[in-house]
Scaffold this active site. Sequence first.
Site, PDB file in Angstrom:
ATOM      1  N   GLU A  47       0.860  -1.193   0.000  1.00 30.64           N
ATOM      2  CA  GLU A  47       0.000   0.000   0.000  1.00 30.64           C
ATOM      3  C   GLU A  47       0.901   1.251   0.000  1.00 30.64           C
ATOM      4  O   GLU A  47       1.983   1.240   0.602  1.00 30.64           O
ATOM      5  CB  GLU A  47      -0.836  -0.018   1.293  1.00 30.64           C
ATOM      6  N   LYS A 127      -9.498   2.134  -1.626  1.00 28.99           N
ATOM      7  CA  LYS A 127      -9.660   1.557  -0.284  1.00 28.99           C
ATOM      8  C   LYS A 127     -11.010   1.921   0.338  1.00 28.99           C
ATOM      9  O   LYS A 127     -11.360   3.101   0.429  1.00 28.99           O
ATOM     10  CB  LYS A 127      -8.512   2.033   0.601  1.00 28.99           C
ATOM     11  N   CYS A 171      -4.743  -2.941   3.025  1.00 29.50           N
ATOM     12  CA  CYS A 171      -4.421  -2.859   4.448  1.00 29.50           C
ATOM     13  C   CYS A 171      -5.589  -3.151   5.381  1.00 29.50           C
ATOM     14  O   CYS A 171      -5.948  -4.289   5.598  1.00 29.50           O
ATOM     15  CB  CYS A 171      -3.769  -1.519   4.756  1.00 29.50           C
ATOM     16  N   ASN A 196       0.413  -1.154   5.299  1.00 26.19           N
ATOM     17  CA  ASN A 196       1.359  -0.429   6.170  1.00 26.19           C
ATOM     18  C   ASN A 196       0.760  -0.536   7.565  1.00 26.19           C
ATOM     19  O   ASN A 196      -0.238   0.132   7.861  1.00 26.19           O
ATOM     20  CB  ASN A 196       1.403   1.068   5.837  1.00 26.19           C
TER      21      ASN A 196
HETATM   22  N1  CDV Z   1      -2.764   1.417   6.660  1.00 29.26           N
HETATM   23  C1  CDV Z   1      -3.685   0.798   7.450  1.00 29.26           C
HETATM   24  O1  CDV Z   1      -4.811   0.609   7.064  1.00 29.26           O
HETATM   25  N2  CDV Z   1      -3.260   0.464   8.702  1.00 29.26           N
HETATM   26  C2  CDV Z   1      -4.136  -0.089   9.706  1.00 29.26           C
HETATM   27  C3  CDV Z   1      -3.652   0.310  11.067  1.00 29.26           C
HETATM   28  C4  CDV Z   1      -4.064   1.692  11.412  1.00 29.26           C
HETATM   29  C5  CDV Z   1      -4.197  -0.573  12.164  1.00 29.26           C
HETATM   30  C6  CDV Z   1      -4.220  -1.609   9.609  1.00 29.26           C
HETATM   31  O2  CDV Z   1      -5.332  -2.134   9.711  1.00 29.26           O
HETATM   32  O3  CDV Z   1      -3.195  -2.273   9.501  1.00 29.26           O
END
Ligand code: CDV
Length: 321
Positions: A47, A127, A171, A196
């Site tokens: 990401e 997203k 993510c 990330n």
């Molecule tokens: N980049 C993300 O979406 N990170 C979230 C963190 C904030 C918990 C994740 O779900 O990994």
Amino acid sequence: MSRYLNIAMGQLGPVQRSDSRRQVVARLCDMMREAHALGAQLIVYPELALTTFFPRWFLADDADIDSFFEREMPGPETRPLFELAHALGVGFYLGYAELAQEQGRWMRYNTAILVDQHAKIVGRYRKVHLPGHAEHEPWRRFQHLEKRYFTPGSRFDVYQAFGGIVGMALCNDRRWAETYRVMGLQGVELVMIGYNTPVHNAPAPQHDDLSLFHNQLSMQAGAYQNGTWVVGVAKAGLEEGVDSIGGSCIIAPSGEVRACCITKDDEVVVARCDLDFCAIYKQTTFNFDRHRRPEAYDMIVRRKGVALAADGSPWHEPEEA
Ligand code: CDV
């Protein structure tokens, strides 16, 4: 019958704010060359792969924010990746911050694209589950301002590509069962997810020790319950003082981990994945047509959060007449 696809994880180590797009793209190209040498037809990157994870900062100035976004794809700095993909015949998934013009307005999305082996963009995903917060919260060690900088996407589409049915997520999406099920209902055989994930979770620091476990748990459950391959790829390591998990992995439709990265640096790992391995799960335990009971699930789309009565007991919706 088998439909083998050699899939590479192109895990990235940290990207600092001072690293230029050209430097990052050169790293992505190096990993694509390595993936190709190892026989991969597809490489999955993280990401927001082109820059540091900027939502960790509160930025007041629009020009500062926009400096992390791409107005075109490919643009002058990302074109070498597309040219290399074309020359090697290696497709890729790439996460980046997208500035898109819609009805005369500029919109900001946290986006992933799927590029085929002819370097043609065949899919775009924005997203859906944006974590974090929208206002500056100085009590945190670092911010997570995705809700401020991005507009949420609204679709989980799938695409016919790389010999199968493939989909994308980003993510935080990987933690939500709905992400996989919506694609599962479209027959998905491969879900690609860049991430990330800081080790430290400010609202729930007691979970910090479990961050790698939760990463894998979510993707293993999504893979098994939908009979699909899942490839999760991290931007890992110490980036601008914030430590993020690695743990990139390829998970089979059985829910078993097929391959994983072991560093928090740039790392390429390739696995031979048989897309036909999905079928046994889709035809037996998770034969949706045969076993699902959507009439019992309608609350899932009608209700967003938990509904309780004022005294904390479950709130029962009035029966329909
Ligand atoms: N980049 C993300 O979406 N990170 C979230 C963190 C904030 C918990 C994740 O779900 O990994």
